[in-house]
Write a protein that holds these residues in place. Structure first.
Motif, short mmCIF file in Angstrom:
data_model
loop_
_atom_site.label_atom_id
_atom_site.label_comp_id
_atom_site.label_asym_id
_atom_site.label_seq_id
_atom_site.Cartn_x
_atom_site.Cartn_y
_atom_site.Cartn_z
N LYS A 398 13.33 -49.48 48.61
CA LYS A 398 12.94 -50.85 48.90
C LYS A 398 12.54 -51.56 47.61
CE LYS A 398 9.70 -53.52 51.69
NZ LYS A 398 8.58 -53.47 52.67
N GLN A 399 11.82 -50.85 46.73
CA GLN A 399 11.40 -51.46 45.47
C GLN A 399 12.60 -51.76 44.58
OE1 GLN A 399 8.13 -52.33 46.48
NE2 GLN A 399 7.96 -52.22 44.27
N ASN A 400 13.61 -50.88 44.56
CA ASN A 400 14.82 -51.10 43.74
C ASN A 400 15.59 -52.32 44.21
OD1 ASN A 400 14.25 -48.94 42.14
ND2 ASN A 400 15.42 -47.50 43.39
N LYS A 401 15.68 -52.47 45.55
CA LYS A 401 16.40 -53.63 46.07
C LYS A 401 15.72 -54.93 45.65
CE LYS A 401 18.40 -51.35 50.11
NZ LYS A 401 18.47 -51.31 51.61
N LYS A 402 14.36 -54.97 45.67
CA LYS A 402 13.63 -56.16 45.26
C LYS A 402 13.89 -56.47 43.78
CE LYS A 402 9.84 -55.99 48.60
NZ LYS A 402 8.39 -55.89 48.78
N ASN A 403 13.87 -55.41 42.97
CA ASN A 403 14.06 -55.60 41.52
C ASN A 403 15.49 -56.08 41.20
OD1 ASN A 403 11.47 -54.76 41.11
ND2 ASN A 403 12.05 -52.61 40.78
N SER A 404 16.49 -55.60 41.98
CA SER A 404 17.87 -56.01 41.72
C SER A 404 18.13 -57.46 42.08
CB SER A 404 18.85 -55.10 42.51
OG SER A 404 18.65 -55.25 43.90
N LYS A 405 17.38 -57.98 43.03
CA LYS A 405 17.53 -59.40 43.40
C LYS A 405 16.94 -60.26 42.31
CE LYS A 405 17.38 -58.62 48.39
NZ LYS A 405 16.68 -58.91 49.64
#
Length: 405
Positions: A398-405
């Motif tokens: 979930k944290q990686n998805k936020k950072n990629s956005k």
């Protein structure tokens, strides 16, 4: 002029004091000889050797020992050991010296006292220099004396001992009578109390404010009385209020050899050893009776009456318990089952009915909310561990998805 310090030793009980006195005088740097009047027959050869090491000159007094009438000492002071103190009269017979400072062996100089030889060099043989006694200041204490030997005075003292009764039964009473006769030209010159302080704070009157004020000026301590510093085993057990620790500090410094200390600190038996007491035995120390002795003892009748209560907690009312835990009921020879209370049974059912079930929400508001406890089904530990172990990975994803956005 020949001058010397001199003391008296007539038995083993004062040996530690006499040797410590000599050590104190040398410690404070006296330039004068140390002399001791000694009764050889009352000391062992080892003790005499120690005395020879400490003193410059030994004057034997075995054949010339002068004792006070024992009855007088016992009736006046109750201390038979003081009967030998009349031997102090021999001080005036030491005419090989022009001037002497006599110190009891239970005294402890705290500074150099050589100044007394100069200050009182003009005193005559008919005069005695001494400090007032703390118990009665109108007389002097004979533990510290500055004097001039004289054969005439010596013979007069011997004659006085046969005609005059000592008011305390010992030498101090007689010397005060002898040197307080102004008509005969004999008088006492007062030495400041600082030169003969008797600090028995726990037994006699003491002016404590003055003692505190002038303590730093004290020249000599006199441990008079029956209890001496060496009667105690060490500095820890000594009486600090009576300043015995000062004596022990000097003793420990100059007498460190264990064998010497053991000899000096051994105590002669007191008067108590003469007493005879009936021997008593404890009941539990008596021999245990054998079978024959027990059979011969009268048999006690059984008591049917209830034994009365003795302790307070025995007198409280005993109430039967209303609830019993951990009781057991056997259902067969090979099986035992526990019978629980209703509360225990309900609690067990509630725990067993719990299970971890996943919620089917695609977008949970929180990872922890993906799981909840349900009363349906049974609890599977392996499944629960597997599901919980996925939480950190889901959180990182979930944290990686936020950072990629």
């Amino acid at each position: 002029m020949t001058k010397a310090y001199i003391t008296l030793l007539t038995d083993e009980s004062y040996l530690a004091g006499a040797l410590t006195l000599a050590a104190a005088l040398r410690h404070h740097g006296t330039i004068h000889k140390l002399v001791i009047l000694l009764t050889h027959e009352a000391l062992s050869s080892d003790s005499i050797d120690l005395v020879h090491e400490a003193y410059d000159e030994i004057v034997p007094i075995d054949e010339s020992l002068i004792q006070a009438p024992l009855e007088g000492v016992l009736s006046k002071l109750g201390r038979a050991e003081l009967s030998v103190t009349y031997s102090k009269f021999l001080l005036w017979n030491q005419t090989q010296y022009d001037q002497l400072i006599y110190l009891d062996s239970d005294t402890l100089p705290l500074t150099n006292l050589d100044e007394l030889f100069v200050e009182y060099s003009g005193a005559s043989a008919n005069q005695i220099v001494a400090s007032p006694d703390s118990g009665w200041p109108d007389i002097f204490n004979s533990g510290v004396l500055v004097l001039k030997p004289s054969t005439t005075v010596f013979e007069d003292l011997l004659a006085s001992a046969t005609t005059t009764e000592s008011f305390d039964g010992a030498d101090q009473g007689l010397l005060n009578e002898f040197f307080n006769v102004a008509s005969a030209g004999k008088n006492w010159i007062r030495l400041p109390f600082l030169y003969n302080v008797t600090p028995n704070l726990g037994q006699h009157y003491q002016y404590l404010p003055a003692f505190t004020r002038f303590f730093k000026d004290i020249k000599l301590l006199h441990f008079f009385g029956k209890v001496k510093p060496w009667h105690l085993r060490d500095i820890v057990s000594s009486d600090t209020a009576n300043f015995h620790h000062l004596w022990w500090a000097l003793f420990n410094k100059h007498f460190s050899d264990p064998k010497v200390r053991a000899r000096l600190l051994q105590r002669a038996p007191g008067e108590g050893y003469k007493l005879r007491f009936e021997k008593y035995t404890n009941t539990w120390d008596e021999p245990v009776p054998g079978p024959q002795e027990l059979a011969a003892l009268p048999q006690l009748e059984e008591q049917e009456d209830e034994i009365p209560s003795v302790f307070p907690w025995e007198q409280r009312e005993h109430v039967a318990p209303t609830r019993v835990f951990n009781s057991f009921k056997s259902s067969g020879p090979a099986e035992t089952q526990r019978v629980h209370s209703k509360a225990d049974s309900d609690l067990r059912k509630n725990i067993e009915s719990l299970s971890l079930v996943k919620i089917g929400s695609k977008k949970p508001s929180s990872l922890l909310k993906n799981y909840h406890f349900s009363e349906e089904g049974s609890f599977n530990p392996d499944q629960a561990f597997e599901e919980v172990s996925k939480i950190p990975l889901q959180f990182l994803s979930k944290q990686n998805k936020k950072n990629s956005k």
